[in-house]
Design a protein around this motif. Structure first.
Motif, PDB file in Angstrom:
ATOM      1  N   LEU A 228       0.832  -1.206   0.000  1.00  0.00           N
ATOM      2  CA  LEU A 228       0.000   0.000   0.000  1.00  0.00           C
ATOM      3  C   LEU A 228       0.867   1.258   0.000  1.00  0.00           C
ATOM      4  O   LEU A 228       0.608   2.207  -0.737  1.00  0.00           O
ATOM      5  CB  LEU A 228      -0.958   0.024   1.191  1.00  0.00           C
ATOM      6  CG  LEU A 228      -1.835   1.272   1.293  1.00  0.00           C
ATOM      7  CD1 LEU A 228      -2.742   1.406   0.067  1.00  0.00           C
ATOM      8  CD2 LEU A 228      -2.652   1.251   2.562  1.00  0.00           C
TER       9      LEU A 228
ATOM     10  N   LYS B 290       0.994   4.229  -2.879  1.00  0.00           N
ATOM     11  CA  LYS B 290       0.800   5.670  -2.643  1.00  0.00           C
ATOM     12  C   LYS B 290       1.938   6.482  -3.258  1.00  0.00           C
ATOM     13  O   LYS B 290       1.705   7.545  -3.841  1.00  0.00           O
ATOM     14  CB  LYS B 290       0.672   5.976  -1.142  1.00  0.00           C
ATOM     15  CG  LYS B 290      -0.586   5.418  -0.518  1.00  0.00           C
ATOM     16  CD  LYS B 290      -1.829   6.008  -1.136  1.00  0.00           C
ATOM     17  CE  LYS B 290      -3.087   5.478  -0.518  1.00  0.00           C
ATOM     18  NZ  LYS B 290      -4.299   5.947  -1.199  1.00  0.00           N
TER      19      LYS B 290
ATOM     20  N   PHE C 198      -5.175   9.714   2.066  1.00  0.00           N
ATOM     21  CA  PHE C 198      -5.120   8.381   2.657  1.00  0.00           C
ATOM     22  C   PHE C 198      -5.455   8.450   4.139  1.00  0.00           C
ATOM     23  O   PHE C 198      -5.444   9.515   4.743  1.00  0.00           O
ATOM     24  CB  PHE C 198      -3.752   7.713   2.449  1.00  0.00           C
ATOM     25  CG  PHE C 198      -2.620   8.387   3.178  1.00  0.00           C
ATOM     26  CD1 PHE C 198      -2.277   8.022   4.464  1.00  0.00           C
ATOM     27  CD2 PHE C 198      -1.881   9.388   2.559  1.00  0.00           C
ATOM     28  CE1 PHE C 198      -1.239   8.643   5.133  1.00  0.00           C
ATOM     29  CE2 PHE C 198      -0.832  10.016   3.213  1.00  0.00           C
ATOM     30  CZ  PHE C 198      -0.511   9.636   4.504  1.00  0.00           C
ATOM     31  N   LYS C 199      -5.762   7.268   4.691  1.00  0.00           N
ATOM     32  CA  LYS C 199      -5.994   7.098   6.123  1.00  0.00           C
ATOM     33  C   LYS C 199      -4.904   6.185   6.653  1.00  0.00           C
ATOM     34  O   LYS C 199      -4.535   5.204   5.997  1.00  0.00           O
ATOM     35  CB  LYS C 199      -7.328   6.396   6.395  1.00  0.00           C
ATOM     36  CG  LYS C 199      -8.540   7.216   6.148  1.00  0.00           C
ATOM     37  CD  LYS C 199      -9.766   6.388   6.524  1.00  0.00           C
ATOM     38  CE  LYS C 199     -11.030   7.157   6.237  1.00  0.00           C
ATOM     39  NZ  LYS C 199     -12.221   6.400   6.643  1.00  0.00           N
ATOM     40  N   THR C 200      -4.391   6.501   7.844  1.00  0.00           N
ATOM     41  CA  THR C 200      -3.497   5.553   8.494  1.00  0.00           C
ATOM     42  C   THR C 200      -4.356   4.430   9.069  1.00  0.00           C
ATOM     43  O   THR C 200      -5.483   4.659   9.506  1.00  0.00           O
ATOM     44  CB  THR C 200      -2.689   6.217   9.621  1.00  0.00           C
ATOM     45  OG1 THR C 200      -3.587   6.723  10.604  1.00  0.00           O
ATOM     46  CG2 THR C 200      -1.806   7.340   9.079  1.00  0.00           C
TER      47      THR C 200
ATOM     48  N   PHE D  67      -1.981   1.853   5.649  1.00  0.00           N
ATOM     49  CA  PHE D  67      -0.879   2.813   5.617  1.00  0.00           C
ATOM     50  C   PHE D  67      -0.345   2.985   7.038  1.00  0.00           C
ATOM     51  O   PHE D  67      -1.092   3.310   7.957  1.00  0.00           O
ATOM     52  CB  PHE D  67      -1.341   4.171   5.061  1.00  0.00           C
ATOM     53  CG  PHE D  67      -0.188   5.077   4.730  1.00  0.00           C
ATOM     54  CD1 PHE D  67       0.293   5.138   3.441  1.00  0.00           C
ATOM     55  CD2 PHE D  67       0.429   5.841   5.712  1.00  0.00           C
ATOM     56  CE1 PHE D  67       1.375   5.947   3.117  1.00  0.00           C
ATOM     57  CE2 PHE D  67       1.507   6.644   5.415  1.00  0.00           C
ATOM     58  CZ  PHE D  67       1.985   6.703   4.114  1.00  0.00           C
TER      59      PHE D  67
ATOM     60  N   GLN E 243       3.347   8.400   8.597  1.00  0.00           N
ATOM     61  CA  GLN E 243       2.454   9.527   8.329  1.00  0.00           C
ATOM     62  C   GLN E 243       3.197  10.861   8.331  1.00  0.00           C
ATOM     63  O   GLN E 243       3.024  11.685   7.435  1.00  0.00           O
ATOM     64  CB  GLN E 243       1.317   9.521   9.353  1.00  0.00           C
ATOM     65  CG  GLN E 243       0.295  10.625   9.187  1.00  0.00           C
ATOM     66  CD  GLN E 243       0.514  11.727  10.211  1.00  0.00           C
ATOM     67  OE1 GLN E 243       0.921  12.822   9.861  1.00  0.00           O
ATOM     68  NE2 GLN E 243       0.228  11.455  11.470  1.00  0.00           N
TER      69      GLN E 243
ATOM     70  N   SER F 297      -3.551  17.729  -0.571  1.00  0.00           N
ATOM     71  CA  SER F 297      -3.549  16.356  -0.062  1.00  0.00           C
ATOM     72  C   SER F 297      -4.303  16.310   1.253  1.00  0.00           C
ATOM     73  O   SER F 297      -4.399  17.318   1.965  1.00  0.00           O
ATOM     74  CB  SER F 297      -2.115  15.879   0.168  1.00  0.00           C
ATOM     75  OG  SER F 297      -1.374  15.870  -1.030  1.00  0.00           O
TER      76      SER F 297
END
Length: 184
Positions: A76, A80, A108-110, A116, A121, A135
């Motif tokens: 993943l 990205k 995106f999400k952690t 992710f 992050q 973003s």
């Protein structure tokens, strides 16, 4: 899902004679043994270190080759970077990375593995400061994981944080500033 490093530790302990099994979804069953014996083992490359090196190359618009990279546990994250326009070539155990000169924004999400990684992050946010556009990062793992934002702002970043969501508007340049590291 258990992180790859947990499976690595289990493999080492089993090679030493431990009786360990895993059951779905994330249960580790251990049966005590009298002795563990010494072994030789090559430790897997750390996916977070590899990710940090890739992001350093992205921010500096450089290139990097990482031999023995844990490619299979970074899917993943590598996707990205690809979505940002960076050129990534992988084989079973190495990554060759060429940074885009004008990277693209992303959202995106952690999440816990295989999502992710929250530990990447902050460096990803630094890289996204240079992306052309807006973003969005949603931190879902740790409630207070955006302590680095103030430091990035001091360096000229345009970041708005509301709750666990950061909106980053790309800039052409960041500059040096005195900052305090609040996290890894």
């Amino acid at each position: 899902t258990l992180e790859p490093e947990v499976f690595e530790l289990i493999a080492v302990l089993k090679k030493m004679g431990a009786e360990i099994c895993c059951k779905v979804p994330a249960t580790i069953c251990i049966t005590g043994v009298k002795d563990l014996h010494p072994i030789e083992h090559t430790v897997m490359t750390d996916r977070l270190e590899a990710g940090t090196l890739l992001l350093a190359a992205a921010v500096t618009r450089g290139t990097i080759f990482i031999p023995h990279a844990p490619v299979d546990s970074m899917e993943l994250f590598l996707q990205k970077l690809d979505d940002m326009g960076h050129q990534i070539t992988c084989n079973a155990q190495s990554i060759n990375f060429v940074a885009a000169q004008n990277s693209k924004p992303l959202a995106f999400k952690t999440m816990p593995y295989p999502g992710f990684p929250t530990d990447l992050q902050a460096p990803m946010m630094a890289a996204l400061c240079y992306a052309q556009g807006t973003s969005v990062i949603h931190e879902t793992v740790f409630e207070d994981r955006m302590g680095h934002v103030e430091g990035l702002r001091k360096m000229g970043a345009h970041i708005d944080v509301r709750g666990g969501v950061a909106t980053i508007k790309g800039v052409d340049t960041l500059y040096g500033a005195f900052v305090t590291a609040h996290d890894i």
